[in-house]
Design an enzyme around this catalytic site. Sequence first.
Site, mmCIF file in Angstrom:
data_model
loop_
_atom_site.group_PDB
_atom_site.id
_atom_site.type_symbol
_atom_site.label_atom_id
_atom_site.label_comp_id
_atom_site.label_asym_id
_atom_site.label_seq_id
_atom_site.Cartn_x
_atom_site.Cartn_y
_atom_site.Cartn_z
ATOM 1 C CG ASP A 177 -1.840 1.173 1.243
ATOM 2 O OD1 ASP A 177 -1.416 2.294 0.909
ATOM 3 O OD2 ASP A 177 -3.025 0.963 1.550
ATOM 4 C CG HIS A 178 1.157 4.488 -3.013
ATOM 5 N ND1 HIS A 178 -0.126 4.200 -3.378
ATOM 6 C CD2 HIS A 178 1.254 5.839 -3.031
ATOM 7 C CE1 HIS A 178 -0.774 5.327 -3.624
ATOM 8 N NE2 HIS A 178 0.031 6.335 -3.421
ATOM 9 C CG HIS A 204 -4.398 4.576 -0.358
ATOM 10 N ND1 HIS A 204 -3.442 3.588 -0.387
ATOM 11 C CD2 HIS A 204 -4.635 4.872 -1.662
ATOM 12 C CE1 HIS A 204 -3.121 3.325 -1.643
ATOM 13 N NE2 HIS A 204 -3.842 4.085 -2.428
HETATM 14 C C1 BG6 Z 1 -3.894 5.127 -5.893
HETATM 15 C C2 BG6 Z 1 -5.258 5.242 -6.472
HETATM 16 O O1 BG6 Z 1 -3.784 3.965 -5.105
HETATM 17 O O2 BG6 Z 1 -3.626 6.261 -5.075
HETATM 18 C C3 BG6 Z 1 -5.389 6.522 -7.286
HETATM 19 O O3 BG6 Z 1 -5.527 4.115 -7.296
HETATM 20 C C4 BG6 Z 1 -4.988 7.711 -6.464
HETATM 21 O O4 BG6 Z 1 -6.712 6.675 -7.781
HETATM 22 C C5 BG6 Z 1 -3.640 7.487 -5.785
HETATM 23 O O5 BG6 Z 1 -4.914 8.827 -7.323
HETATM 24 C C6 BG6 Z 1 -3.336 8.591 -4.805
HETATM 25 O O6 BG6 Z 1 -2.016 8.457 -4.356
HETATM 26 P P1 BG6 Z 1 -1.175 9.707 -3.894
HETATM 27 O O7 BG6 Z 1 0.110 9.130 -3.434
HETATM 28 O O8 BG6 Z 1 -1.048 10.607 -5.078
HETATM 29 O O9 BG6 Z 1 -1.968 10.358 -2.789
#
Ligand code: BG6
Length: 505
Positions: free
Chosen positions: A191-192, A254
């Site tokens: 989960d990034h 997230h």
């Molecule tokens: C991704 C989603 O996991 O996270 C995207 O699939 C979203 O829809 C993105 O835009 C948001 O990530 P960050 O790091 O830009 O907040």
Amino acid sequence: MSDKPTPVSGGPPAGPCAMVIFGASGDLTRRKLLPALYNLDLEGLLPERFAVIGTGTRELDMEAYREALSQEVIGHERFDQDRWHALLDRVDYFPSDLTDPASYTRLAQELEKAEKEHETGGNVLFYLSIPPSLFGTVVKNLGDAGLVREENGRWRRVVIEKPFGHDLASAKALNEEVRHVLAERQIYRIDHYLGKETVQNILVFRFANGIFEPVWNRRYVDHVQITVAEELGVEHRARYYEEAGALRDMVPNHLFQLLSLVAMEPPSSFDADAVRDEKGKVLRAIQPLSPEDVLSRAVRGQYGPGKVLDVGDVPAYRDEEGVAPNSEIETFVALKLGIDSWRWAGVPFYLRTGKRLASRLTEVVIQFKSVPFLLFRDTPIEHVSRNQLVLRIQPDEGISLRFGAKVPGPSVQLGSVDMDFRYADTFGAKPTTGYETLLYDCMLGDQTLFQRADSVELGWSVIQPVIDVWRALPERGFPNYASGSWGPEDAEALIARDGCAWRNP
Ligand code: BG6
């Protein structure tokens, strides 16, 4: 690459290994994975004995591939041509059909070659940057080809990108499928958000400081807000997004990561399972939503046309490329959740996320209760603002604490002031992708920042009632918010009913 403090530094380089990227001709490899490996190299954290084997469906000319990979890092302020080329020299690519066992025979040969050339020691990190429908197939084929067997002290690990399933049943089925082949310790569900410095800092903020924990509970906290707002629209991802929508795309992963880090009990150690056990307990304690609750505590929205600050005039979701003209997919969701625990009973957690909102902003707001009575008699109570702690996850990473102060002058007048910490001011900003820590941890075998099977399923089980009710009762009023706004009015009403308001900076 965004400007954020460097994620990891000062550790030892990871041990020898090869990294196999499935889906290596895709965006993620070019935009995140290779730049992250490069940043790790600059920090001295990449293994000295290392190789990358990319594979994808396309036939690629190796020169053109390396050229494409370079585009992303050339503008890097710390770009060092020799260093980058030394990394590129360790990158190889071969075309494959991931449903065909012959591709895995070829992969085994490529791995042997890398082991000989780069002395990778037989350790392999497989990274699945491929359509989710292929996750199970690839893991099974890796198993059948004997590529994930750990023997003679070598390790084999598999990183699986999101989305992990599209509902509770499919997440369970996928967990079963991968666990049939792999031990849990070999599975890294990414989960990034957990790669973000500011997200990791929630734990440090809470558990490395003595003064916050005593007030981190129902006695002092009125409510918690978690916002993940994006200015971006659906971009070129309509095919995926028309199936997913904002709820599936953002909430069980997230937003629940942020929620569990904010609400968890202190773990007994920083061991991966101790941390993940506590996070799991939070998700388990979320009050289950009945269908009636879904109607009163969940709000969905879809953007219409409008003007977004940094972007300009933008079309409605339904007019985006690849989106059905009558699409009922939500691009915004707000939820009010409760947690059944001694710490949090009666404290609402308001969550919201959406695309094409007024600004790009991810933050957690801890709203503290009012003082018990007003000492300053001539000041109207509404002029005494309550303490508010804001954990700014992005883009202006930092933490601020709002408190009341006397406005200078002969009479007692109260004002609100912020004590503000900004990462960039204190630690400086080095470019990172957010994947550095995650890749480094995979190489070290540290699963703390990765989702375990139970928490993935718990996340889905919380939102399953919302999925079910929304599917049964499609929304007829879409679009219901203008691009560039803070979302549908119902989301404001959701929190206003409790006498509160979203922090819409
Ligand atoms: C991704 C989603 O996991 O996270 C995207 O699939 C979203 O829809 C993105 O835009 C948001 O990530 P960050 O790091 O830009 O907040």
